[in-house]
Write a protein that holds these residues in place. Sequence first.
Motif: not given
Length: 463
Positions: A350-372
């Motif tokens: 999340l420290l790497l996220v910016t207002g210009a972050s691509p949607i695929w990156f945001l979806v990837a971050v969200a998906a990884v959080l599904g593990v915990p």
Amino acid sequence: MSVRTAPPPGRFDRRLLAPMILGSILNPINSSIIAVALVPIAVAFGAPASETAWLVSALYVATAIGQPLVGRLVDVFGPRRLFLAGTLLTGVAGLIGALAPSIAVLVVARIVLGFGTCSGYPASMVLIRREAERTGQASPAGVLTALAVATQTVAVVGPTLGGLLVDLGGWRATFAVNVPLAVAGVLLGLLVLPKDEAVPEAGRRFLHLDWAGVALFAGVLVALLLFLMDPHVETVWLLGAAVVAAAAFAWRELRARDPFIDVRVFAGDRALLATYARSLLAATVSYGYLYGFTQWLEDGRGLTASAAGLVLLSTFVVGLLVSITTGRRPQVWPKLLVGGVVQVVVSAALLLVTGASPIWFLVAVAAVLGVPQGMLNLANQNALYFQADPDRVGASAGLLRTFMYLGAIVSSSASAGFFGQRADTGGLHELAVFMLVACVLLVVLVLADRRLRLIGRPEPEPA
């Protein structure tokens, strides 16, 4: 009214699953379904956001107090009685909310909902314990997984369901939905749940419960939660009041003949205390993501509410798959360690996220959080099942939910503090650092508790 027949010998009575799951999801569904109804309620009554916020806080406070209280009542009077009483109370609360003429009455309805929905989870844990003793199953991992998956699923899809109800019947439908759910719960409870044993002098035992301890415990939580919901210099006195009430509570419980919460057990049971601490830290990170990241997706990234919901959908899907895949394995240490480490990775991402972050990156971050998401709640629930005193498993299970809600309040307060007027990228990065500290502490607790590695490990074959 009962058509219950003898349960199958040697196997968990699967008929219990329906009422157990229905009872356990009433609380998380009412926790999340209100989110989409706040704005319509504010418009209907001409109320500011500061007033509608109490609809969220009221349920949190009532639940945090009610979970261990109702859990203790389950231990004393039996799961069926409390399941039926709590489910009936949930229906009454839904009716009050559906007919409410003001915000104040809605707050009352949410408080009643908080207490009414407290019975399902501790009642289920006691029923699972009894079935395990009857069948000789040391670890009913499949049943525990079903409960965890159900509550996790409902918590995530609650806002979607709420939006559908608001579209179909207005905001009052988010309260009225509790009426048919309660009717179904009462019928299932009467038909399926085994009758509780007679309680000698039930009225006398009820009156002689440690109500002074309950009142002091409530004072601790109310003062602490009110401070956490609005942490300012002007409200520091609430923190002091919580400390004083906590000291009085400990003094009272050490002298009570039948204490509401046996602090002696907690003082000598560091494993159970560690489970509560892990639950609080895991919930702090989880709810920090759900509250903070979701707000940032709309404010900082400029997504619509529906688009933000689609991004979060990957968290739900991965979490569900992880729960189903790993749930039947009774070992908790690997799940806690992997879940904690992945939370660290996500918080750092999340420290790497910016207002210009691509949607695929945001979806990837969200998906990884599904593990915990799919591991930590289930692992802490399983740990408590093995660590709790069998005579107090209801109260212990209720306290686990209390600590989860404390984590939710902490994360909600942190999000409000870091974001201010808007959920901008700078605030998200500050929140990510806060979450990073919490999940690092979680990993440290897991690594430090060697006894976790013994839970669920197969017994060695006798020589």
